[in-house]
Scaffold this motif. Structure first.
Motif, PDB file in Angstrom:
ATOM      1  N   PHE A 132      -7.301 -16.867  18.092  1.00 62.01           N
ATOM      2  CA  PHE A 132      -6.263 -15.950  18.570  1.00 62.01           C
ATOM      3  C   PHE A 132      -5.070 -16.761  19.036  1.00 62.01           C
ATOM      4  N   GLY A 133      -3.906 -16.324  18.620  1.00 63.48           N
ATOM      5  CA  GLY A 133      -2.675 -16.953  19.095  1.00 63.48           C
ATOM      6  C   GLY A 133      -1.479 -16.095  18.751  1.00 63.48           C
ATOM      7  N   ARG A 134      -0.557 -16.003  19.680  1.00 62.32           N
ATOM      8  CA  ARG A 134       0.689 -15.284  19.447  1.00 62.32           C
ATOM      9  C   ARG A 134       1.840 -16.173  19.928  1.00 62.32           C
ATOM     10  N   ILE A 135       2.732 -16.511  19.015  1.00 61.46           N
ATOM     11  CA  ILE A 135       3.892 -17.324  19.330  1.00 61.46           C
ATOM     12  C   ILE A 135       5.139 -16.521  18.994  1.00 61.46           C
ATOM     13  N   VAL A 136       6.006 -16.385  19.973  1.00 61.75           N
ATOM     14  CA  VAL A 136       7.259 -15.655  19.793  1.00 61.75           C
ATOM     15  C   VAL A 136       8.404 -16.586  20.170  1.00 61.75           C
ATOM     16  N   ASN A 137       9.342 -16.734  19.268  1.00 64.69           N
ATOM     17  CA  ASN A 137      10.518 -17.567  19.511  1.00 64.69           C
ATOM     18  C   ASN A 137      11.729 -16.678  19.741  1.00 64.69           C
ATOM     19  N   ILE A 138      12.391 -16.866  20.865  1.00 68.15           N
ATOM     20  CA  ILE A 138      13.613 -16.111  21.137  1.00 68.15           C
ATOM     21  C   ILE A 138      14.777 -16.908  20.564  1.00 68.15           C
ATOM     22  N   THR A 139      15.424 -16.349  19.546  1.00 67.05           N
ATOM     23  CA  THR A 139      16.566 -17.029  18.925  1.00 67.05           C
ATOM     24  C   THR A 139      17.815 -16.188  19.181  1.00 67.05           C
ATOM     25  N   SER A 140      18.500 -15.722  18.165  1.00 71.24           N
ATOM     26  CA  SER A 140      19.725 -14.938  18.383  1.00 71.24           C
ATOM     27  C   SER A 140      20.150 -14.269  17.082  1.00 71.24           C
ATOM     28  N   THR A 141      20.821 -13.126  17.198  1.00 74.89           N
ATOM     29  CA  THR A 141      21.370 -12.479  16.008  1.00 74.89           C
ATOM     30  C   THR A 141      22.498 -13.307  15.396  1.00 74.89           C
ATOM     31  N   THR A 142      23.006 -14.300  16.120  1.00 74.34           N
ATOM     32  CA  THR A 142      24.078 -15.114  15.550  1.00 74.34           C
ATOM     33  C   THR A 142      23.600 -15.965  14.384  1.00 74.34           C
ATOM     34  N   VAL A 143      22.282 -16.085  14.174  1.00 70.35           N
ATOM     35  CA  VAL A 143      21.821 -16.802  12.983  1.00 70.35           C
ATOM     36  C   VAL A 143      22.123 -15.983  11.724  1.00 70.35           C
ATOM     37  N   TYR A 144      22.273 -14.656  11.888  1.00 71.50           N
ATOM     38  CA  TYR A 144      22.661 -13.777  10.786  1.00 71.50           C
ATOM     39  C   TYR A 144      24.162 -13.538  10.760  1.00 71.50           C
ATOM     40  N   GLN A 145      24.733 -13.394  11.940  1.00 71.13           N
ATOM     41  CA  GLN A 145      26.100 -12.930  12.072  1.00 71.13           C
ATOM     42  C   GLN A 145      26.876 -13.942  12.915  1.00 71.13           C
ATOM     43  N   PRO A 146      27.538 -14.899  12.274  1.00 72.11           N
ATOM     44  CA  PRO A 146      28.175 -16.000  13.008  1.00 72.11           C
ATOM     45  C   PRO A 146      29.184 -15.513  14.047  1.00 72.11           C
ATOM     46  N   VAL A 147      29.210 -16.228  15.160  1.00 74.09           N
ATOM     47  CA  VAL A 147      30.155 -15.953  16.236  1.00 74.09           C
ATOM     48  C   VAL A 147      30.920 -17.238  16.535  1.00 74.09           C
ATOM     49  N   GLU A 148      32.227 -17.125  16.535  1.00 67.26           N
ATOM     50  CA  GLU A 148      33.068 -18.286  16.804  1.00 67.26           C
ATOM     51  C   GLU A 148      32.753 -18.880  18.169  1.00 67.26           C
ATOM     52  N   ARG A 149      32.711 -20.207  18.227  1.00 64.17           N
ATOM     53  CA  ARG A 149      32.450 -20.997  19.425  1.00 64.17           C
ATOM     54  C   ARG A 149      30.968 -21.094  19.769  1.00 64.17           C
ATOM     55  N   LEU A 150      30.108 -20.431  18.988  1.00 63.30           N
ATOM     56  CA  LEU A 150      28.661 -20.540  19.194  1.00 63.30           C
ATOM     57  C   LEU A 150      27.983 -21.204  17.990  1.00 63.30           C
ATOM     58  N   GLU A 151      28.736 -22.009  17.263  1.00 63.63           N
ATOM     59  CA  GLU A 151      28.208 -22.618  16.029  1.00 63.63           C
ATOM     60  C   GLU A 151      26.979 -23.489  16.300  1.00 63.63           C
ATOM     61  N   LEU A 152      27.010 -24.265  17.372  1.00 62.22           N
ATOM     62  CA  LEU A 152      25.900 -25.172  17.662  1.00 62.22           C
ATOM     63  C   LEU A 152      24.628 -24.404  17.983  1.00 62.22           C
ATOM     64  N   SER A 153      24.747 -23.410  18.844  1.00 67.20           N
ATOM     65  CA  SER A 153      23.592 -22.585  19.190  1.00 67.20           C
ATOM     66  C   SER A 153      23.024 -21.892  17.952  1.00 67.20           C
ATOM     67  N   SER A 154      23.906 -21.317  17.151  1.00 70.33           N
ATOM     68  CA  SER A 154      23.465 -20.582  15.959  1.00 70.33           C
ATOM     69  C   SER A 154      22.768 -21.497  14.968  1.00 70.33           C
ATOM     70  N   ALA A 155      23.328 -22.681  14.747  1.00 65.30           N
ATOM     71  CA  ALA A 155      22.761 -23.604  13.764  1.00 65.30           C
ATOM     72  C   ALA A 155      21.392 -24.097  14.197  1.00 65.30           C
ATOM     73  N   ALA A 156      21.239 -24.431  15.468  1.00 70.43           N
ATOM     74  CA  ALA A 156      19.948 -24.925  15.952  1.00 70.43           C
ATOM     75  C   ALA A 156      18.877 -23.849  15.833  1.00 70.43           C
ATOM     76  N   ARG A 157      19.228 -22.622  16.172  1.00 70.09           N
ATOM     77  CA  ARG A 157      18.245 -21.533  16.114  1.00 70.09           C
ATOM     78  C   ARG A 157      17.919 -21.154  14.666  1.00 70.09           C
ATOM     79  N   ALA A 158      18.918 -21.215  13.800  1.00 73.15           N
ATOM     80  CA  ALA A 158      18.658 -20.958  12.381  1.00 73.15           C
ATOM     81  C   ALA A 158      17.735 -22.032  11.812  1.00 73.15           C
ATOM     82  N   GLY A 159      17.940 -23.272  12.225  1.00 70.04           N
ATOM     83  CA  GLY A 159      17.065 -24.348  11.785  1.00 70.04           C
ATOM     84  C   GLY A 159      15.634 -24.129  12.223  1.00 70.04           C
ATOM     85  N   LEU A 160      15.447 -23.636  13.445  1.00 73.37           N
ATOM     86  CA  LEU A 160      14.100 -23.345  13.933  1.00 73.37           C
ATOM     87  C   LEU A 160      13.422 -22.301  13.056  1.00 73.37           C
TER      88      LEU A 160
END
Length: 259
Positions: A132-160
């Motif tokens: 049994f195991g449940r793993i949930v990663n909290i990322t962001s909708t910005t991996v789908y829908q880019p937001v200016e000035r959040l490029e670093l956060s979006s890229a790291a979460r998309a990579g995950l």
């Protein structure tokens, strides 16, 4: 609703406030023993007291930076055999990409991509052995829908998310699921901080920025953290073992797509 996880042990990273805390509260409500984590002792004490009082479960408090190896060891020392892992971490502050230096970029990738992977490496085989195991990663909708000035956060979460695509499928037969929750705008400390940053640049009040952003949402409001926590708890349920490798947007319908 009984999620079938009463008595399970859960580690929730960065969980003294915001969406992480909402996940910890929801899992405690489902009867889990929870490990909460943060770097602010006052916020930690307040969150732990609230969860214990409301739900009467065992709460372990770990003051640590989860992005460090020492912080990860502290979490695992408090709960060596977790049944549930919720990966969460604060994202890099908004920044013009031209101003990012190498150290800032490395910190962003470590915090929002490498750290969750390291924690999964530490717990996933034990989960598989126990069945049994449940793993949930909290990322962001910005991996789908880019937001200016959040490029670093979006890229790291998309990579995950990309990294875990095949990993999630490799352990599913052992009743271990790995899924991602992608929040849109929720009314949290981080959203207020981002509104403050916009307000300072545009010479407006924080309240004006928040109201303007809320008015553009389909729901005409920001999400409530407890709504996000409930979704996290559902993915951790005993009956959610057939949800594998999914990235679920919780954004009030802001991302317009039928597929």
């Amino acid at each position: 609703m009984d999620l079938g996880i009463k008595g399970r042990k859960a580690i929730i990273c960065a969980s003294t406030r915001g969406l992480g805390k909402a996940c910890a509260v929801a899992l405690a409500e489902a009867g889990c023993e929870v490990v909460i984590n943060g770097r602010d002792p006052a916020a930690m004490a307040e969150a732990a007291k609230e969860i214990r009082h409301r739900h009467g479960v065992v709460v372990h408090e770990v003051i640590a930076d989860v992005s460090t190896r020492e912080g990860q060891r502290a979490l695992l020392a408090a709960c060596p055999e977790p049944d549930i892992l919720v990966n969460n971490n604060g994202g890099p502050p908004p920044e013009d990409f031209r101003d990012l230096d190498r150290d800032q970029m490395m910190a962003g990738v470590i915090g929002n991509m490498i750290t969750p992977i390291e924690l999964i490496q530490s717990v996933v085989d034990g989960m598989a052995e126990r069945g049994f195991g449940r793993i949930v990663n909290i990322t962001s909708t910005t991996v789908y829908q880019p937001v200016e000035r959040l490029e670093l956060s979006s890229a790291a979460r998309a990579g995950l998310q990309a990294f875990l695509g095949s990993v999630s499928r490799s352990v599913a037969a052992r009743n271990v699921t790995i899924n991602n929750l992608l929040p849109g705008t929720f009314y949290t400390d981080r959203s207020r901080a981002m509104a403050s940053e916009v307000a300072s640049r545009t010479e407006r009040s924080v309240e004006e920025v928040v109201a303007e952003r809320a008015s553009t949402r389909i729901t005409k409001r920001f999400g409530r953290p407890e709504e996000f926590g409930a979704a996290c708890a559902f993915l951790c349920a005993a009956t959610s073992g057939y949800i594998v490798g999914q990235s679920i947007r919780i954004d009030g319908g802001t991302y317009a797509s039928s597929f």
